[in-house]
Design a protein around this motif. Structure first.
Motif, PDB file in Angstrom:
ATOM      1  N   ARG A 481      19.057 -13.756 -46.201  1.00 28.45           N
ATOM      2  CA  ARG A 481      17.888 -13.580 -45.886  1.00 28.45           C
ATOM      3  C   ARG A 481      17.783 -13.265 -44.764  1.00 28.45           C
ATOM      4  O   ARG A 481      17.603 -11.908 -44.027  1.00 28.45           O
ATOM      5  N   GLN A 482      18.949 -13.157 -43.240  1.00 23.85           N
ATOM      6  CA  GLN A 482      18.798 -12.968 -42.185  1.00 23.85           C
ATOM      7  C   GLN A 482      19.701 -11.936 -42.567  1.00 23.85           C
ATOM      8  O   GLN A 482      19.696 -10.179 -41.913  1.00 23.85           O
ATOM      9  N   ARG A 483      20.760 -11.299 -42.656  1.00 26.33           N
ATOM     10  CA  ARG A 483      21.595 -10.425 -43.711  1.00 26.33           C
ATOM     11  C   ARG A 483      20.567  -8.877 -43.945  1.00 26.33           C
ATOM     12  O   ARG A 483      20.332  -7.836 -43.388  1.00 26.33           O
ATOM     13  N   VAL A 484      19.261  -9.361 -44.519  1.00 25.85           N
ATOM     14  CA  VAL A 484      19.172  -8.730 -45.129  1.00 25.85           C
ATOM     15  C   VAL A 484      17.728  -8.340 -44.072  1.00 25.85           C
ATOM     16  O   VAL A 484      17.994  -7.047 -43.681  1.00 25.85           O
ATOM     17  N   ALA A 485      17.652  -9.128 -43.275  1.00 33.83           N
ATOM     18  CA  ALA A 485      16.331  -8.462 -41.475  1.00 33.83           C
ATOM     19  C   ALA A 485      17.016  -7.657 -40.932  1.00 33.83           C
ATOM     20  O   ALA A 485      16.316  -6.683 -40.306  1.00 33.83           O
ATOM     21  N   ASP A 486      18.515  -7.720 -41.040  1.00 28.18           N
ATOM     22  CA  ASP A 486      19.693  -7.264 -39.799  1.00 28.18           C
ATOM     23  C   ASP A 486      19.627  -5.344 -40.917  1.00 28.18           C
ATOM     24  O   ASP A 486      19.253  -4.768 -39.655  1.00 28.18           O
ATOM     25  N   VAL A 487      19.741  -6.092 -41.960  1.00 31.19           N
ATOM     26  CA  VAL A 487      19.787  -4.043 -42.390  1.00 31.19           C
ATOM     27  C   VAL A 487      18.076  -3.707 -42.492  1.00 31.19           C
ATOM     28  O   VAL A 487      18.307  -2.291 -41.842  1.00 31.19           O
ATOM     29  N   LEU A 488      16.969  -4.751 -42.426  1.00 28.82           N
ATOM     30  CA  LEU A 488      15.727  -3.369 -42.228  1.00 28.82           C
ATOM     31  C   LEU A 488      15.656  -2.689 -41.244  1.00 28.82           C
ATOM     32  O   LEU A 488      14.905  -1.380 -40.706  1.00 28.82           O
ATOM     33  N   TYR A 489      16.309  -3.500 -39.995  1.00 32.91           N
ATOM     34  CA  TYR A 489      16.255  -3.402 -38.963  1.00 32.91           C
ATOM     35  C   TYR A 489      16.577  -2.104 -38.459  1.00 32.91           C
ATOM     36  O   TYR A 489      16.646  -1.266 -37.696  1.00 32.91           O
ATOM     37  N   ARG A 490      18.277  -2.131 -39.302  1.00 32.43           N
ATOM     38  CA  ARG A 490      18.535  -1.046 -38.828  1.00 32.43           C
ATOM     39  C   ARG A 490      18.364   0.003 -38.944  1.00 32.43           C
ATOM     40  O   ARG A 490      18.182   1.518 -38.766  1.00 32.43           O
ATOM     41  N   ARG A 491      18.219   0.557 -40.232  1.00 35.37           N
ATOM     42  CA  ARG A 491      17.304   1.380 -41.316  1.00 35.37           C
ATOM     43  C   ARG A 491      15.796   1.455 -40.570  1.00 35.37           C
ATOM     44  O   ARG A 491      15.681   3.255 -39.804  1.00 35.37           O
ATOM     45  N   LEU A 492      14.664   0.833 -39.988  1.00 43.28           N
ATOM     46  CA  LEU A 492      14.325   1.305 -39.407  1.00 43.28           C
ATOM     47  C   LEU A 492      13.751   1.567 -37.681  1.00 43.28           C
ATOM     48  O   LEU A 492      12.140   1.246 -37.249  1.00 43.28           O
ATOM     49  N   GLN A 493      14.610   0.668 -37.625  1.00 43.49           N
ATOM     50  CA  GLN A 493      14.426   0.671 -36.082  1.00 43.49           C
ATOM     51  C   GLN A 493      14.490   2.325 -35.232  1.00 43.49           C
ATOM     52  O   GLN A 493      15.297   3.210 -34.975  1.00 43.49           O
ATOM     53  N   GLY A 494      13.470   2.015 -34.189  1.00 40.43           N
ATOM     54  CA  GLY A 494      13.058   3.302 -33.251  1.00 40.43           C
ATOM     55  C   GLY A 494      12.538   4.969 -34.230  1.00 40.43           C
ATOM     56  O   GLY A 494      12.081   5.355 -33.562  1.00 40.43           O
ATOM     57  N   LYS A 495      11.816   4.191 -35.189  1.00 42.04           N
ATOM     58  CA  LYS A 495      11.357   4.761 -36.408  1.00 42.04           C
ATOM     59  C   LYS A 495       9.898   5.183 -36.115  1.00 42.04           C
ATOM     60  O   LYS A 495       9.297   3.936 -36.223  1.00 42.04           O
ATOM     61  N   VAL A 496       9.282   5.302 -36.181  1.00 43.84           N
ATOM     62  CA  VAL A 496       7.384   5.750 -36.596  1.00 43.84           C
ATOM     63  C   VAL A 496       6.948   5.828 -38.120  1.00 43.84           C
ATOM     64  O   VAL A 496       7.228   7.252 -38.280  1.00 43.84           O
ATOM     65  N   LEU A 497       6.554   4.957 -37.872  1.00 44.23           N
ATOM     66  CA  LEU A 497       5.979   4.580 -40.003  1.00 44.23           C
ATOM     67  C   LEU A 497       4.638   4.566 -40.062  1.00 44.23           C
ATOM     68  O   LEU A 497       4.168   3.762 -38.861  1.00 44.23           O
ATOM     69  N   PRO A 498       3.809   4.720 -41.357  1.00 48.66           N
ATOM     70  CA  PRO A 498       2.971   4.028 -41.527  1.00 48.66           C
ATOM     71  C   PRO A 498       2.809   2.376 -41.845  1.00 48.66           C
ATOM     72  O   PRO A 498       3.971   2.105 -42.705  1.00 48.66           O
TER      73      PRO A 498
END
Length: 716
Positions: A481-498
């Motif tokens: 679960r923590q690895r998934v959270a890390d993957v999500l953060y790396r993909r989304l960090q700094g992005k402005v999204l809905p």
């Protein structure tokens, strides 16, 4: 016997590390003397292993088993030298650690303490049970000599040691043996055979090992007042080779028949409290000693009037005897007093029970039951003085078995209906009803009670193993679960999204990725497909319609939507619960959102499932209570009580990395507590957590009472 290529010279068995230079010379002598005996024992073991395995191969019932034993013979021959070398290195390292400020990061044998590992099998449990039985036999048989060695090492090093810290203790010797045997590629039946051979050729001579170590320490003045433990068999290894096994119990009493020498040493200490058991008559009454046989009759009479466990009045043994002696004296007109030796026995039993009934390790509900054993054990000690010196005495073993079985029991309102309570009550009542002078009843009850506890232990071990497996699975899930959270953060960090898309990825698509990670792994096609679909979703909601890619978005949407629905279906998401998201997604693709309310910038890592808060972060590394937590060993029993809640007794069954969560189970093997290191440290500080001493109750009581008597004699 040719030993070429088999003997590891003591001075080359291990490159002596610097801590040894700080060890007392006598401890180095103890180490070297023990190393010689242990090395000889290992050589005997390997010299006989070939014959034993050949016999097993010869008796094999099928062609599958036959080659197993021959392959094991070959493996042992090839790896024998390395096996002996590793064993000796472990021994020397353990002695080196004694010279360090702490005990190091030594860990007891995982299978002895039932430490969980992922995928532990029934083979591990079978090996664990065999080891526990071995250790129990050594402690029961040679517990007195081992206890004296522990006391002397503690005095020599000025720090408390027990047989779990003692390099020559059975637990560590088993650990050295198992670590040395890790390179052997043998199956469980062969491992169990090797363990039996280790017990036969190494552990069976533990009395000689401890006796010689004690002699070396006594010769240099370390606690000389402790009387030497009686040797079980004169001649050690040679005696085993030439003496039939059924004659061993008789040989146990050759050195000190009936334990008179050991009891004489106790009498010197007990002289300080002599005179406390006497009738309350005028001083002019003529004293007349009462014979031991008459004393036993009086005790048998008193035994019939021992109060029930729920009686309000405490049973004071010496007071009851004084009243009985007074009645007898009044009737005869003479002051009937007990002889010195019998009074010493009475005082010793009374002092031992005083310690045991105030011991935290004994649950309150069982103290009343154990208190009812005072007269039966007093009669045993009057009849057989070796009761005080022979650790294997059936009466002592029965008491120790009862105390150990009861230690893990947690308070409950209907305790009188509990199967363990009822069984112990039955044992006590049978002794009170049936024991007159024949001590055979203790052996019979010990056999029956041990069978009962072994059955309970087997059931609890199965449940405990299930608990550990479930906890290990939980840890794997949390790590994924923590690895998934890390993957999500790396993909989304700094992005402005809905906002809706970010919430969907965090709450729903994270579960799709988690399932792919656990079920297929993070190198799998399913995992890569999940990442690719997530990237396409992020890409699709970030497009501007007036761009070339934005104008072709509608061509790619069907494939994206299908991948999203397939992923959610694989994770068993209800399609109705995700319908609202797909409606919003369609709107986003038609008309991108505007304004701060609909868009968010991802700045902080995701927390998909927060774990236990660890207060250890607020404690310094050298905090004494945190250090106490780090010293908890697998298998330790503790008592935990928070505020007005009921006390819970539980056993540490696993320490789960990397978060270092401590998992505790009750005596039935069910999980009852999970705490972080910091939470346990704070519980120590509040006095809500106590470690229970799981050493043999009688041995602890004997050591405490003799220590108290020694101080009393010094003060005179």
């Amino acid at each position: 016997m040719h030993n070429d290529g088999k003997v590891v010279p003591i001075n080359k068995a291990h490159a002596t590390p610097s801590p040894l230079a700080r060890l007392p010379v006598v401890l180095l002598q103890v180490r070297d003397k023990a190393a010689q005996q242990l090395q000889q024992g290992l050589q005997d073991l390997f010299d006989n292993a070939d014959d034993t395995l050949f016999e097993m191969a010869d008796k094999a019932r099928n062609n599958v088993d036959h080659p197993i034993f021959f392959e094991a013979m070959r493996d042992l021959r090839l790896k024998r030298k390395n096996f002996e070398r590793v064993f000796m290195e472990q021994l020397f390292d353990a002695f080196a650690n004694l010279g360090q400020a702490g005990c190091g990061d030594r860990q007891l044998v995982p299978v002895v303490s039932y430490e969980a590992v992922s995928g532990a099998s029934s083979d591990d449990l079978e090996k664990a049970l065999a080891l526990e039985a071995m250790l129990g036999r050594v402690r029961h048989r040679d517990g007195l000599a081992l206890g004296q060695l522990n006391a002397r090492l503690s005095a020599l090093l000025d720090k408390r040691l027990d047989d779990r810290d003692n390099p020559l203790g059975p637990a560590l010797l088993c650990e050295f043996f198992l670590r040395a045997g890790r390179s052997l590629g043998v199956e469980i039946r062969v491992k169990l055979i090797m363990l039996k051979l280790f017990e036969k050729y190494v552990l069976s001579d533990a009395d000689q090992l401890y006796g010689e170590a004690n002699q070396l320490l006594v010769a240099t003045g370390v606690l000389p007042e402790l009387k030497a433990a009686p040797s079980r068999r004169p001649g050690g290894r040679m005696a085993r080779e030439h003496q039939p096994e059924d004659s061993l119990p008789a040989a146990e009493q050759l050195v000190d028949e009936n334990g008179q020498q050991a009891f004489a040493a106790l009498q010197e200490l007990l002289a300080a409290v002599r005179g406390s058991v006497a009738p309350t008559l005028e001083a002019s009454a003529e004293p007349q000693p009462i014979a031991t046989r008459d004393l036993l009759r009086l005790l048998s009479h008193l035994q019939q009037y021992v109060p029930e466990p729920d009686a309000e009045d405490d049973f004071d043994l010496r007071n009851q005897l004084e009243q009985l002696l007074t009645r007898v004296s009044v009737k005869s007109g003479k002051s009937r007093v007990v002889e010195d030796a019998d009074e010493d026995v009475i005082n010793m039993i009374a002092l031992l029970f005083e310690f045991m009934l105030n011991d935290r390790a004994v649950p309150d509900a069982f103290k009343a039951l154990i208190a009812r054993l005072q007269i039966p054990l007093l009669k045993v000690a009057v009849l057989d003085k070796s009761f005080f010196s022979r650790a294997a005495h059936p009466a002592r073993r029965l008491l120790n078995e009862i105390a150990y079985a009861a230690m893990g029991w947690s308070p409950r309102e209907d305790y009188q209906c509990d199967s363990l309570y009822l069984r112990i009550e039955q044992v006590v009542q049978r002794l009170l009803n049936e024991f007159v002078e024949d001590p055979l009843i203790f052996s019979q009850l010990l056999t029956e009670f041990s069978a009962f506890t072994a059955d309970e232990h087997h059931r609890s071990e199965l449940l405990e193993q299930h608990t550990r497996d479930a906890q290990a699975g939980h840890v794997r899930t949390e790590a994924a679960r923590q690895r998934v959270a890390d993957v999500l953060y790396r993909r989304l960090q700094g992005k402005v999204l809905p906002r809706a898309v970010v919430q969907f990825l965090q709450q729903a698509w994270s579960q799709v990725l988690l399932l792919a990670s656990l079920k297929h792994g993070e190198q799998s096609v399913q995992w890569q497909a999940g990442l690719r679909t997530m990237d396409e979703l992020i890409w699709s909601v970030g497009l501007q319609q007036d761009t070339e890619a934005g104008r072709h978005l509608l061509e790619q949407l069907p494939g994206l939507l299908t991948a999203l629905r397939d992923g959610l279906t694989s994770a068993a998401f209800d399609p109705f619960s995700t319908r609202e998201f797909f409606v919003r997604l369609q709107a986003l693709h038609v008309q991108p959102p505007e304004g701060a309310e609909a868009l968010i910038e991802v700045r902080e890592p995701f927390v998909l499932n927060p774990g236990l808060p660890d207060a250890a972060e607020d404690l310094p590394a050298d905090d004494p209570d945190l250090r106490n937590v780090r010293q908890l060993r697998i298998g330790s029993w503790v008592e935990f009580q928070e505020k007005q809640e009921a006390r819970v007794r539980c056993k540490l069954t696993a320490i789960m990395a990397p978060a270092e969560h401590y998992i505790f189970v009750n005596r039935m093997g069910l999980k009852v507590l999970e705490k972080s290191a910091g939470q346990l440290a704070l519980a120590f500080k509040r006095g809500a957590l106590h470690v229970l001493d799981d050493g043999l109750l009688f041995e602890r009581a004997l050591a405490a009472v003799t220590g108290k008597l020694r101080q009393l004699n010094r003060g005179k």
